[in-house]
Enzyme design. Structure first.
Site, PDB file in Angstrom:
ATOM      1  N   THR A  32       0.801  -1.200   0.126  1.00  0.00           N
ATOM      2  CA  THR A  32       0.017  -0.107  -0.006  1.00  0.00           C
ATOM      3  C   THR A  32       0.953   1.331   0.021  1.00  0.00           C
ATOM      4  OG1 THR A  32      -1.856  -1.024   1.045  1.00  0.00           O
ATOM      5  CG2 THR A  32      -1.490   1.389   1.416  1.00  0.00           C
ATOM      6  N   TYR A  51       5.637  -0.808   7.989  1.00  0.00           N
ATOM      7  CA  TYR A  51       5.243   0.352   7.972  1.00  0.00           C
ATOM      8  C   TYR A  51       6.221   1.555   7.772  1.00  0.00           C
ATOM      9  CZ  TYR A  51       2.365   4.520   9.726  1.00  0.00           C
ATOM     10  OH  TYR A  51       1.551   5.745   9.983  1.00  0.00           O
ATOM     11  N   HIS A  69     -11.038   4.538  14.886  1.00  0.00           N
ATOM     12  CA  HIS A  69     -11.785   3.266  15.089  1.00  0.00           C
ATOM     13  C   HIS A  69     -11.747   2.979  16.533  1.00  0.00           C
ATOM     14  CE1 HIS A  69     -13.354  -0.593  14.517  1.00  0.00           C
ATOM     15  NE2 HIS A  69     -13.639  -0.440  13.388  1.00  0.00           N
TER      16      HIS A  69
END
Ligand code: NAD
Ligand code: UDP
Length: 323
Positions: free
Chosen positions: A95, A148, A184
């Site tokens: 991503t 990440y 979230h």
């Protein structure tokens, strides 16, 4: 149609930061295209924008090419919580890296300005404190956070290569821990975890001894920083730190959340996750001088707003009594 209305793409637009950014851009009179694969984002975050005549949503994964016509791109697509980005680390790297290549390719083709949501994680477990933009970081390339951290570092490299090679108008924002409504409730980050645990009367899970530090920025402040950065001329590329320099130990955050919610929760210790940075705080001198920006919302105010959001969310889903 307004002469100043721009067509703006927000990738990751259904996420925490993305949804606030879409809202702000619509308020500023722009046409907003929100692109998201809903991995960690939710339709609920953007439900209130769905009927807006200048808002459009597309379910799409940024690891695939995207062909649209836009003037500006905010590239936010990427899970941000350690729990979520470590769930499928290969997809996280894809991503960040393939997503950056696709969005930079799009920016190059249509001549759009593009901003990358980079992160303080590019500094790893920092040996320079507070972190300035020149600091090159101390990242473990082999650990569980590397998908990440290294993904975001590679994305920065790609941004600067497109800038040098193709003259793409780039902006790189290094975001430090940001919190607020629409995080979230199960995303595992510390502010949402502590508030939700306190509201449910559960134990507060403090990792390690809680003496590791973070500096927490309220979402509205961060979005203002994004808007100012995107508005700069081509000479401003970043990277530029955007965050709140008020640094506290994570233990203090737990104590403040307990006091604020009036919870009877106990603090319980859990092991410190591998490679968890021991200290983190932005040096925002560059944001102050280049963008004329600094955060305005103090921790007490921000936590109060975030708590009101989570209280309502938990009450609506019957998880706590509405008070
Ligand atoms: P978030 O998880 O709420 O939002 C990320 C969004 O990206 C979600 O809506 C998710 O569904 C979407 N997404 C993930 N993978 C995708 C893909 N392959 N294709 C399309 N969409 C995809 O997290 P956030 O806090 O809103 O973070 C937004 C951005 O800001 C991220 O890039 C993150 O790395 C960066 N950032 C955030 C913080 C913070 O404290 N919130 C700190 C540093 C950097
Ligand atoms: N943390 C904690 N309890 C939790 C969640 C996180 O003590 O329930 C700690 C975590 O170990 C880290 C800090 O809080 O030191 C911030 O964690 P977060 O996942 O929010 O973001 P990070 O800055 O580590 O990416």
């Amino acid at each position: 149609m307004s002469l100043t209305r721009k067509r703006i793409l927000v990738t990751g637009g259904a996420g925490f930061l993305g949804s606030h950014l879409c809202e702000r851009l619509l308020r500023d009179g722009h046409d907003v295209l929100c692109v998201d694969n809903y991995f960690t984002g939710r339709k609920d975050n953007i439900l209130h924008l769905m009927e807006h005549p200048h808002f459009e949503v597309m379910r799409h994964d940024v690891t695939w090419p995207l062909y649209v016509e836009v003037d500006e791109i905010f590239n936010l697509a990427c899970p941000a919580s350690p729990v979520h980005y470590q769930f499928d680390p290969v997809q996280t790297t894809k991503t960040s890296v393939i997503g950056a290549i696709n969005m930079l390719g799009l920016a190059k083709r249509v001549g759009a300005k593009i901003m990358q949501a980079s992160t303080s994680e590019v500094y790893g477990d920092p040996t320079v404190h507070p972190q300035t933009e020149e600091y090159r970081g101390n990242v473990n390339p082999l650990g569980p956070r590397a998908c990440y951290d290294e993904g975001k570092r590679c994305a920065e490299t790609l941004f600067f290569d497109y800038y040098r090679q193709h003259k793409t108008a780039i902006k790189v924002a290094r975001i430090f821990n940001t919190y607020g409504p629409r995080m979230h409730p199960n995303d595992g980050r510390v502010v949402s975890n502590f508030i939700v645990q306190a509201l449910r009367g559960e134990d507060i899970t403090l990792y390690g001894d809680g003496m590791q530090t973070r500096a927490f920025c309220y979402v509205d402040d961060l979005i203002e920083g994004f808007i100012r950065l995107m508005a700069t001329g081509p000479e401003v590329t970043g990277p530029i730190n955007i965050g709140n320099p008020h640094e506290i130990p994570v233990r203090e955050l737990a104590e403040r959340v307990i006091a604020l919610t009036g919870a009877r929760s106990k603090i319980v210790h859990r092991p410190l996750p591998q490679d968890d940075p021991l200290q983190r705080c932005p040096d925002i001198s560059m944001a102050r001088s280049v963008l004329g920006w600094e955060p305005k919302v103090d921790l007490e105010t921000g936590l109060t707003r975030a708590t009101a959001y989570f209280r309502q969310l938990l009450a609506d889903s019957g998880q706590i009594a509405d008070r």
